[in-house]
Write a protein that holds these residues in place. Structure first.
Motif, PDB file in Angstrom:
ATOM      1  N   GLY A 260      47.677  20.235  -0.424  1.00 25.45           N
ATOM      2  CA  GLY A 260      46.656  21.096   0.168  1.00 25.45           C
ATOM      3  C   GLY A 260      45.165  20.599   0.188  1.00 25.45           C
ATOM      4  O   GLY A 260      44.926  19.561  -0.356  1.00 25.45           O
TER       5      GLY A 260
ATOM      6  N   LEU B 168      48.001  23.925  -6.739  1.00 26.54           N
ATOM      7  CA  LEU B 168      48.108  23.778  -5.442  1.00 26.54           C
ATOM      8  C   LEU B 168      49.846  23.409  -5.190  1.00 26.54           C
ATOM      9  O   LEU B 168      50.006  22.971  -4.047  1.00 26.54           O
ATOM     10  CB  LEU B 168      47.431  22.936  -4.681  1.00 26.54           C
ATOM     11  CG  LEU B 168      45.993  23.468  -4.541  1.00 26.54           C
ATOM     12  CD1 LEU B 168      45.092  22.543  -3.760  1.00 26.54           C
ATOM     13  CD2 LEU B 168      45.873  25.116  -4.165  1.00 26.54           C
TER      14      LEU B 168
ATOM     15  N   PHE C 287      41.102  21.028  -0.788  1.00 25.52           N
ATOM     16  CA  PHE C 287      40.189  21.531  -1.712  1.00 25.52           C
ATOM     17  C   PHE C 287      38.772  21.067  -1.458  1.00 25.52           C
ATOM     18  O   PHE C 287      38.584  19.986  -0.773  1.00 25.52           O
ATOM     19  CB  PHE C 287      40.669  21.602  -3.059  1.00 25.52           C
ATOM     20  CG  PHE C 287      40.653  20.115  -3.752  1.00 25.52           C
ATOM     21  CD1 PHE C 287      39.577  19.705  -4.534  1.00 25.52           C
ATOM     22  CD2 PHE C 287      41.390  19.140  -3.242  1.00 25.52           C
ATOM     23  CE1 PHE C 287      39.333  18.546  -5.015  1.00 25.52           C
ATOM     24  CE2 PHE C 287      41.443  18.031  -3.905  1.00 25.52           C
ATOM     25  CZ  PHE C 287      40.360  17.582  -4.790  1.00 25.52           C
TER      26      PHE C 287
ATOM     27  N   ASP D  23      42.274  25.625   0.525  1.00 30.30           N
ATOM     28  CA  ASP D  23      43.573  26.125  -0.503  1.00 30.30           C
ATOM     29  C   ASP D  23      42.813  26.134  -1.982  1.00 30.30           C
ATOM     30  O   ASP D  23      43.412  26.873  -2.747  1.00 30.30           O
ATOM     31  CB  ASP D  23      44.463  25.271  -0.379  1.00 30.30           C
ATOM     32  CG  ASP D  23      45.371  25.081   0.839  1.00 30.30           C
ATOM     33  OD1 ASP D  23      45.675  26.060   1.128  1.00 30.30           O
ATOM     34  OD2 ASP D  23      45.515  23.660   1.416  1.00 30.30           O
ATOM     35  N   GLY D  24      41.719  25.364  -2.126  1.00 28.27           N
ATOM     36  CA  GLY D  24      41.348  25.618  -3.654  1.00 28.27           C
ATOM     37  C   GLY D  24      39.831  25.097  -3.824  1.00 28.27           C
ATOM     38  O   GLY D  24      39.428  24.240  -2.860  1.00 28.27           O
TER      39      GLY D  24
END
Length: 355
Positions: free
Chosen positions: A177, A173, A179, A240-241
């Motif tokens: 970000g 990332l 997650f 984002d993840g």
């Protein structure tokens, strides 16, 4: 298996050798074992004791038909064969404590000399394990410990695994970000410990711009993990993840993302095997993932159980023993021996391994 599977070389390039095998990470200590009915490290070890042939060693994974545990137990069976013993795999297809209790009892009734177990619950399996010990079995935990094992074979340290997860998602990332975590079962002692370490590491300044927004559980079932992954992106459209500290969950998450609009946009990382993750690395879904050698984990567990039953070790800190081709190991803390830190796999090395 290829030569790399028999090498204790699965280290992080960034992990300093000085930290190897030094951290205590949630294994059963002597006090824990005695409080919970386990034997703990007791008596005096005789490192020259002979391991008798014909030992009956039972392996109880969290569930059958799980690719990770298939590889672990393959290594365990290889160790038992080298020792001239008889290996048996027991278990159900669901990762539940009730199922494991049934198979612990079966192993005990069959006269098992050693029970090697990856516990689905740290406490629920203990009455059956304690009874098996009373019947003469040595009890070895691996992967996920119970609070009543004689010794625990830890695949790595909780801190190193937690930091690996933090470092990989941070890399993916660019240091900032949101997650989520897709874990196995809510009661899995290993995943819970790794997630706790991850959460603690996220408090450090280097990870200040990363935010863990949710943790969900796929119960180490492929379909359920796939559905939980789908639910995560629906619940968090700006996610984002995803980090999945379980091989089943990581493969399911990668499969979902690879066939979705999120491919190339949503970072996926965690713990998985090269054979499971290779296609997702090559298609760009997964940039990196990590794992210890599951074959070696089973192999070390088999030798540990045999050494314990033979009296070569009791599990006390400072004891050493030799685990076949893997060489010498030392109990750095009471009741726990550590295989070593995991390795990060990416496009540069994933094709070099076959497991």
């Amino acid at each position: 298996m290829t030569d790399p599977l028999r090498r204790r070389s699965l280290w992080f390039a960034s992990a300093a050798s000085a930290v190897l095998l030094t951290a205590a990470c949630g294994g059963t200590t002597i006090d824990d074992a005695q409080d919970d009915g386990g034997a703990g490290p007791t008596g005096t070890a005789d490192p020259n004791a002979e391991i008798p042939e014909g030992l009956a060693i039972d392996f109880l994974p969290k569930q059958l038909n799980n690719p990770f545990f298939d590889l672990v137990n393959e290594g365990g069976f290889a160790a038992v064969e080298e020792l001239g013993g008889e290996a048996t795999e027991r278990g159900g297809t669901e990762a539940t404590a009730d199922s494991q209790v049934e198979y612990v009892n079966a192993a005990s009734q069959a006269g098992s000399d050693v029970i090697v177990i990856a516990a689905n619950d740290p406490d629920a399996v203990c009455p059956a394990l304690n009874e098996a010990r009373d019947n003469g079995a040595a009890i070895v935990g691996y992967d996920s410990d119970a609070n009543c094992t004689d010794v625990f074979v830890n695949q790595s340290t909780n801190e190193l695994i937690g930091r690996a997860l933090a470092d990989m998602i941070s890399d993916e990332l660019g240091g900032e970000g949101t997650f989520a975590v897709l874990s196995a079962t809510p009661n899995a002692t290993n995943q819970n410990a790794w997630i706790a370490e991850l959460e603690e590491i996220l408090q450090e300044d280097d990870y200040a711009d990363l935010e863990l927004v949710d943790t969900v559980y796929g119960n180490d079932d492929d379909l359920e993990s796939f559905q939980e992954m789908q639910g995560l992106v629906q619940a968090h459209p700006d996610l984002d993840g995803v980090v999945s500290p379980t091989t089943v969950g990581l493969a399911a998450a990668a499969r979902y993302v690879s066939d979705s609009e999120y491919q190339g946009e949503l970072a996926v990382t965690g713990l998985g095997t090269p054979n499971q993750m290779r296609e997702f690395v090559h298609d760009g879904t997964v940039g990196q993932f990590a794992l210890w050698n599951p074959n070696d984990l089973g192999y070390l567990s088999g030798y540990t159980g045999a050494a314990l039953q033979a009296g070569q070790i009791t599990g006390a800190a400072g004891e050493t023993f030799t685990a076949g081709e893997l060489g010498e190991f030392t109990f750095e803390t009471d009741g726990e021996v550590v295989l070593g830190p995991p390795m990060v796999f990416d496009a540069d090395n994933v094709d070099d391994f076959d497991f």
